[in-house]
Design an enzyme around this catalytic site. Structure first.
Site, short mmCIF file in Angstrom:
data_model
loop_
_atom_site.label_atom_id
_atom_site.label_comp_id
_atom_site.label_asym_id
_atom_site.label_seq_id
_atom_site.Cartn_x
_atom_site.Cartn_y
_atom_site.Cartn_z
N GLY A 161 -4.26 -4.92 -4.43
CA GLY A 161 -5.23 -3.94 -4.89
C GLY A 161 -4.52 -2.67 -5.28
O GLY A 161 -3.75 -2.13 -4.49
N HIS A 162 -4.76 -2.23 -6.49
CA HIS A 162 -4.18 -0.96 -6.94
C HIS A 162 -5.32 -0.02 -7.27
O HIS A 162 -6.27 -0.42 -7.93
CB HIS A 162 -3.44 -1.15 -8.28
CG HIS A 162 -2.11 -1.82 -8.15
ND1 HIS A 162 -1.35 -1.77 -7.02
CD2 HIS A 162 -1.41 -2.53 -9.06
CE1 HIS A 162 -0.23 -2.44 -7.25
NE2 HIS A 162 -0.24 -2.91 -8.46
N ASP A 209 0.82 -1.22 0.00
CA ASP A 209 0.00 0.00 0.00
C ASP A 209 0.85 1.26 0.00
O ASP A 209 0.47 2.28 0.57
CB ASP A 209 -0.96 0.01 1.21
CG ASP A 209 -1.72 -1.29 1.33
OD1 ASP A 209 -2.26 -1.73 0.32
OD2 ASP A 209 -1.74 -1.88 2.43
N LYS A 259 1.88 2.01 -5.05
CA LYS A 259 2.46 1.41 -6.26
C LYS A 259 1.60 1.65 -7.49
O LYS A 259 2.11 1.85 -8.58
CB LYS A 259 2.59 -0.12 -6.09
CG LYS A 259 3.75 -0.57 -5.28
CD LYS A 259 3.95 -2.07 -5.38
CE LYS A 259 2.86 -2.90 -4.75
NZ LYS A 259 2.73 -2.80 -3.30
N GLN A 298 2.08 -6.53 -3.17
CA GLN A 298 2.49 -6.55 -1.76
C GLN A 298 3.85 -5.86 -1.63
O GLN A 298 4.10 -4.91 -2.35
CB GLN A 298 2.51 -7.98 -1.18
CG GLN A 298 1.13 -8.60 -1.03
CD GLN A 298 0.65 -9.28 -2.30
OE1 GLN A 298 1.38 -10.00 -2.93
NE2 GLN A 298 -0.58 -9.05 -2.67
P1 IMP Z 1 -2.61 -12.96 2.28
O1 IMP Z 1 -1.69 -12.45 1.22
O2 IMP Z 1 -4.06 -12.72 1.95
O3 IMP Z 1 -2.32 -14.38 2.66
O4 IMP Z 1 -2.33 -12.09 3.60
C1 IMP Z 1 -1.11 -12.19 4.32
C2 IMP Z 1 -0.67 -10.82 4.83
O5 IMP Z 1 -0.33 -9.99 3.71
C3 IMP Z 1 -1.74 -10.05 5.61
O6 IMP Z 1 -1.10 -9.28 6.60
C4 IMP Z 1 -2.34 -9.12 4.57
O7 IMP Z 1 -2.92 -7.98 5.15
C5 IMP Z 1 -1.09 -8.78 3.77
N1 IMP Z 1 -1.38 -8.38 2.39
C6 IMP Z 1 -1.69 -9.17 1.35
N2 IMP Z 1 -1.86 -8.43 0.24
C7 IMP Z 1 -1.64 -7.17 0.58
C8 IMP Z 1 -1.62 -5.93 -0.16
O8 IMP Z 1 -1.85 -5.87 -1.38
N3 IMP Z 1 -1.32 -4.82 0.55
C9 IMP Z 1 -1.03 -4.86 1.88
N4 IMP Z 1 -1.02 -5.98 2.59
C10 IMP Z 1 -1.32 -7.13 1.95
#
Ligand code: IMP
Length: 427
Positions: A40-41, A13, A16, A222
């Site tokens: 998410g963008h 976040d 990007k 991420q």
């Molecule tokens: P997962 O990727 O859904 O398995 O989540 C694992 C961790 O990554 C959690 O803390 C989520 O909040 C974080 N996370 C996954 N995708 C994003 C993203 O696009 N932005 C910020 N945090 C993310």
């Protein structure tokens, strides 16, 4: 190839979406190489806002876009997203988008397992519940369904049976009904013809682009502190998010990923659980969150907010392979009288200039701050250094010094044009 790889250098976040959109304007091909629809963008173009999750940002610019083999793909979510952007006037056709045939699929049983675990866990990870972790587990366990399987429907029943046998054991453990294999087969058969025209070869596309001398943008999702190896394990996502993954997750040489740009927010945020040394559970954190609109694009969750942590970013620039950074959301700091930056940690009386690997130690770190003077003027919308207050420039320079990486781009609002280019990443 003058290519660029973009990765997040904190906990995600960092903004990007805007930088990738800005760069994809200058690229000829855009590639996603890890993650899934947990990403998410938000991309703002004029009066239109696009929320992208699986689609590479290049689609907004009409650039050929690839969902690489390193991504895990939820077919239903991808089709929904294509329909959603289609309704907003953006036609995503097979001439625009390629889905790597060797990308693994996220299925409803993955989403269900993700949710079951999160609900049952004493110590939650705080996942997005999109099934990302379970899908990567099945990939590594060599029992996943892949995009190419959607072109061979006759092979699906045996593959579903193998996968269900594994999941049914887990589901029984949670007291959950077994996988409805017939329903899964039927819904895969329904989406297969819709996705089949998009399915192709990531590595061959990219090899062709290389031979044609095209500029390629590799789009990370991420961020490094959520990397399965280099992040704050176990509070991480299930893929490698470092720049090296661009090569493996797309099918190119590590030498062809080009300049690595790390996206860095001028302060720090995190969603989900896990250590966060500079977190401000006070009015500073509230102010940062409010001014920065810190709510998740995917889940709508409120993000945790804190001061800039130079120790972390110095480390992620090293492990992520960052050549230069794009510093975003500087305007959120406008109006703070004083701004703190974490320059080291204290742990059991010792000073540390790095994040220790041990999660319990990470949770006990005490940040050591340097305090800088803030600025009362606005930096929002600035398009040149000359428009920035002196103290804002000092802040940026100090950040560069502390993290050991130069600022290549500075973003001063969500608008595409409010970007100051210091060094062209494509050159
Ligand atoms: P997962 O990727 O859904 O398995 O989540 C694992 C961790 O990554 C959690 O803390 C989520 O909040 C974080 N996370 C996954 N995708 C994003 C993203 O696009 N932005 C910020 N945090 C993310």
């Amino acid at each position: 190839m003058a290519n660029v790889t973009v990765i997040g250098a904190q906990w995600g976040d960092e903004g990007k979406g805007k930088i990738i959109d800005w760069l994809s304007n200058r690229a000829e091909m855009v590639v996603r190489f890890q993650g899934g629809n947990n990403a998410g963008h938000t991309i703002v173009v004029g009066d239109k806002t696009y929320k992208l999750s699986l689609l590479p940002s290049g689609v907004v610019q009409g650039k050929r876009s690839i969902i690489g083999n390193g991504v895990v793909v939820d077919p239903w979510s991808l089709l929904d997203e294509i329909a959603r952007v289609g309704a907003a006037g953006l036609a995503v056709t097979p001439s625009l988008l390629v889905l790597a045939e060797n990308a693994c699929l996220v299925l409803p049983l993955h989403r269900e397992l993700d949710a079951m675990r999160e609900e049952a866990a004493a110590q939650k990870i705080g996942t997005t519940k999109r099934g990302i972790g379970p899908a990567y587990e099945d990939k590594v366990g060599r029992r996943a369904l892949r995009a190419i399987d959607l072109k061979d429907l006759a092979s699906l029943p045996a593959k579903i049976e193998k996968l269900s046998a594994h999941h049914n054991v887990l589901r029984r453990g949670f007291g959950h009904a077994e996988v409805d294999a017939a329903a899964l087969l039927a819904s895969l058969k329904e989406v297969a013809p819709k996705l089949a025209p998009f399915i192709g070869s990531s590595w061959r596309e990219l090899h062709g682009a290389k031979l044609a001398g095209k500029r390629v943008l590799f789009e990370g999702a991420q961020a490094v502190l959520l990397d399965i190896d280099h992040g704050t394990y176990p509070f991480v996502t299930s893929s490698n998010t470092v720049a090296g993954q661009a090569a493996a997750g797309a099918g190119v040489s590590p030498r062809d990923i080009g300049t690595v740009l790390g996206i860095v927010k001028s302060y720090t945020t995190r969603v989900g659980e896990g250590p966060f040394p500079t977190e401000q559970k006070n009015e500073v954190g509230e102010k940062l969150g409010e001014r920065g609109h810190e709510f998740g694009t995917v889940t709508g969750r409120k993000r945790r907010c804190g001061w800039f942590d130079a120790v972390l970013v110095r480390q992620t620039c090293i492990t992520g392979g960052v050549d230069g950074i794009a510093l975003t959301k500087l305007d959120v700091l406008d109006g703070f009288k004083q701004i703190k930056v974490c320059t080291s940690y204290r742990l059991d009386g010792q000073m540390l200039d790095y994040l220790p690997a041990d999660a319990t130690q990470q949770a006990r770190l005490e940040p050591v701050y340097e305090t800088l003077d803030g600025w009362s003027e606005t930096t929002a919308g600035a398009r040149s250094w000359a428009q920035l207050p002196a103290n804002a420039i000092k802040y940026v320079r100090r950040v560069e010094e502390l993290i050991g990486a130069p600022v290549a781009l500075l973003s001063t609002s969500p608008d595409r044009d409010d970007t100051i280019m210091v060094r062209d990443p494509f050159v």
